[in-house]
Design a protein around this motif. Structure first.
Motif, mmCIF file in Angstrom:
data_model
loop_
_atom_site.group_PDB
_atom_site.id
_atom_site.type_symbol
_atom_site.label_atom_id
_atom_site.label_comp_id
_atom_site.label_asym_id
_atom_site.label_seq_id
_atom_site.Cartn_x
_atom_site.Cartn_y
_atom_site.Cartn_z
ATOM 1 N N LEU A 137 -29.652 -65.771 -32.311
ATOM 2 C CA LEU A 137 -28.625 -64.921 -31.701
ATOM 3 C C LEU A 137 -28.154 -63.774 -32.603
ATOM 4 O O LEU A 137 -27.887 -62.680 -32.095
ATOM 5 C CB LEU A 137 -27.444 -65.785 -31.261
ATOM 6 N N PRO A 138 -28.030 -63.961 -33.930
ATOM 7 C CA PRO A 138 -27.625 -62.804 -34.750
ATOM 8 C C PRO A 138 -28.599 -61.642 -34.657
ATOM 9 O O PRO A 138 -28.197 -60.472 -34.672
ATOM 10 C CB PRO A 138 -27.591 -63.392 -36.168
ATOM 11 N N TRP A 139 -29.898 -61.929 -34.537
ATOM 12 C CA TRP A 139 -30.887 -60.861 -34.435
ATOM 13 C C TRP A 139 -30.807 -60.167 -33.080
ATOM 14 O O TRP A 139 -31.214 -59.024 -32.938
ATOM 15 C CB TRP A 139 -32.294 -61.421 -34.632
ATOM 16 N N MET A 140 -30.309 -60.885 -32.089
ATOM 17 C CA MET A 140 -30.246 -60.346 -30.732
ATOM 18 C C MET A 140 -28.928 -59.628 -30.440
ATOM 19 O O MET A 140 -28.744 -59.120 -29.345
ATOM 20 C CB MET A 140 -30.381 -61.480 -29.703
ATOM 21 N N TYR A 141 -28.045 -59.618 -31.402
ATOM 22 C CA TYR A 141 -26.698 -59.115 -31.141
ATOM 23 C C TYR A 141 -26.755 -57.699 -30.557
ATOM 24 O O TYR A 141 -27.414 -56.816 -31.078
ATOM 25 C CB TYR A 141 -25.873 -59.102 -32.424
ATOM 26 N N GLY A 142 -26.078 -57.514 -29.454
ATOM 27 C CA GLY A 142 -26.024 -56.207 -28.813
ATOM 28 C C GLY A 142 -27.080 -55.998 -27.744
ATOM 29 O O GLY A 142 -26.993 -55.023 -26.990
ATOM 30 N N LYS A 143 -28.053 -56.896 -27.648
ATOM 31 C CA LYS A 143 -29.088 -56.712 -26.620
ATOM 32 C C LYS A 143 -28.630 -57.223 -25.258
ATOM 33 O O LYS A 143 -29.131 -56.787 -24.230
ATOM 34 C CB LYS A 143 -30.396 -57.418 -27.016
ATOM 35 N N ASN A 144 -27.701 -58.166 -25.251
ATOM 36 C CA ASN A 144 -27.112 -58.657 -23.990
ATOM 37 C C ASN A 144 -28.179 -59.079 -22.983
ATOM 38 O O ASN A 144 -28.151 -58.681 -21.813
ATOM 39 C CB ASN A 144 -26.206 -57.595 -23.362
ATOM 40 N N ASN A 194 -29.852 -55.398 -22.102
ATOM 41 C CA ASN A 194 -29.496 -55.777 -20.730
ATOM 42 C C ASN A 194 -30.699 -56.104 -19.858
ATOM 43 O O ASN A 194 -30.595 -56.119 -18.631
ATOM 44 C CB ASN A 194 -28.649 -54.686 -20.051
ATOM 45 N N ALA A 195 -31.819 -56.390 -20.469
ATOM 46 C CA ALA A 195 -33.025 -56.747 -19.714
ATOM 47 C C ALA A 195 -32.970 -58.206 -19.280
ATOM 48 O O ALA A 195 -32.130 -58.996 -19.736
ATOM 49 C CB ALA A 195 -34.270 -56.517 -20.572
ATOM 50 N N ILE A 196 -33.884 -58.570 -18.395
ATOM 51 C CA ILE A 196 -34.090 -59.961 -18.001
ATOM 52 C C ILE A 196 -35.392 -60.440 -18.638
ATOM 53 O O ILE A 196 -36.433 -59.782 -18.513
ATOM 54 C CB ILE A 196 -34.167 -60.118 -16.470
ATOM 55 N N VAL A 197 -35.326 -61.580 -19.320
ATOM 56 C CA VAL A 197 -36.497 -62.212 -19.915
ATOM 57 C C VAL A 197 -36.737 -63.524 -19.176
ATOM 58 O O VAL A 197 -35.894 -64.424 -19.211
ATOM 59 C CB VAL A 197 -36.304 -62.473 -21.424
ATOM 60 N N THR A 198 -37.855 -63.620 -18.490
ATOM 61 C CA THR A 198 -38.188 -64.810 -17.722
ATOM 62 C C THR A 198 -39.241 -65.620 -18.470
ATOM 63 O O THR A 198 -40.279 -65.086 -18.858
ATOM 64 C CB THR A 198 -38.716 -64.438 -16.332
ATOM 65 N N ILE A 199 -38.950 -66.890 -18.664
ATOM 66 C CA ILE A 199 -39.862 -67.778 -19.383
ATOM 67 C C ILE A 199 -40.590 -68.648 -18.359
ATOM 68 O O ILE A 199 -40.007 -69.563 -17.778
ATOM 69 C CB ILE A 199 -39.118 -68.663 -20.401
ATOM 70 N N GLY A 200 -41.859 -68.355 -18.139
ATOM 71 C CA GLY A 200 -42.679 -69.172 -17.247
ATOM 72 C C GLY A 200 -43.621 -70.073 -18.001
ATOM 73 O O GLY A 200 -44.358 -70.852 -17.396
#
Length: 253
Positions: A184-191, A167-173
């Motif tokens: 996305l499969p590796w990120m599953y559940g991180k939301n 549930n974090a925010i990742v900002t790409i600058g």
């Protein structure tokens, strides 16, 4: 300029003013510059702000301010900044405005890590290889609440989402030379929430006010100074990252 670029420039700027990301009026790095519609596009420099204090407002400092603003930082957060180049350091200056509980800077270059430790003693500085483990130890195995990626590499992009807690925010600058993929499969559940886009430079007046009030200071980023007659030397130094350069300033001869 080729014909395609001229046509695009004419389309976007029929009156010859303004700029977009890759099409702009030539001559910005010269002793004198004519700026069309300057009353709409420029920010006055307060009397108590020097030229060097204001130097980065319109570019990398605006980027750092934008990245920090959209990251929704709170005082309880652990904020990870990936990359301690000039833009990363400007981002760090702006993240500090929000007084987060902890700021961690991840940087591959040893000289830049030393620079951060010297000028920001309260910031935790780490290498990419230890980033995940250190963050786990600092956050009870959760990860960073906010991650701001300004390094612009394929490995740093992956590191950004891996270091983020659920549930974090990742900002790409950062700017990337190649496409980046969200596995996305590796990120599953991180939301995770990703925020990115072109920098919004409409807050230059606010940034200038913060400099005037002493809340932002980027003058220590200027590690080298050159007269205009030696600008090519300055470019070469910066391009090759020689002599532990962070930023160069060009002054009139």
């Amino acid at each position: 300029e080729d014909e395609e670029q001229k046509a695009l420039y004419a389309k976007y700027f029929p009156d010859g003013g303004g700029s977009i990301f890759t099409f702009e009026i030539n001559g910005g790095q010269a002793e004198y510059v004519r700026v069309p519609y300057a009353d709409n596009g420029l920010t006055p420099i307060p009397d108590n702000v020097s030229d060097e204090q204001a130097l980065f407002v319109g570019d990398i400092l605006a980027t750092g301010y934008w990245a920090a603003t959209i990251s929704e930082i709170s005082e309880e957060d652990t904020v990870l900044i990936i990359g301690a180049g000039p833009t990363g350091l400007c981002t760090l200056e702006c993240v500090q405005l929000y007084n987060p509980q902890r700021i961690v800077v991840c940087e591959a270059d040893e000289s830049r890590r030393r620079f951060v430790r010297q000028h920001y003693p309260d910031v935790k500085v780490i290498e990419p290889t230890e980033c995940l483990e250190v963050l786990k130890s600092l956050t009870e195995d959760r990860g960073a609440d906010r991650v701001i990626e300004v390094a612009g590499g394929e490995e740093s992009f992956e590191l950004a989402w891996r270091c983020a807690r659920p549930n974090a925010i990742v900002t790409i600058g950062a700017l990337y030379e190649t496409e980046q993929i969200l596995p996305l499969p590796w990120m599953y559940g991180k939301n995770l929430t990703f925020k990115t886009g072109g920098v919004d430079a409409c807050d230059c007046d606010k940034i200038m006010q913060l400099i005037s009030e002493g809340k932002i200071d980027t003058t220590h980023l200027i590690t080298h100074r050159f007269p205009l007659s030696r600008i090519q030397e300055a470019y070469d130094l910066f391009a090759n990252r020689s002599d532990n350069v962070i930023k160069t300033a060009i002054h009139p001869d």
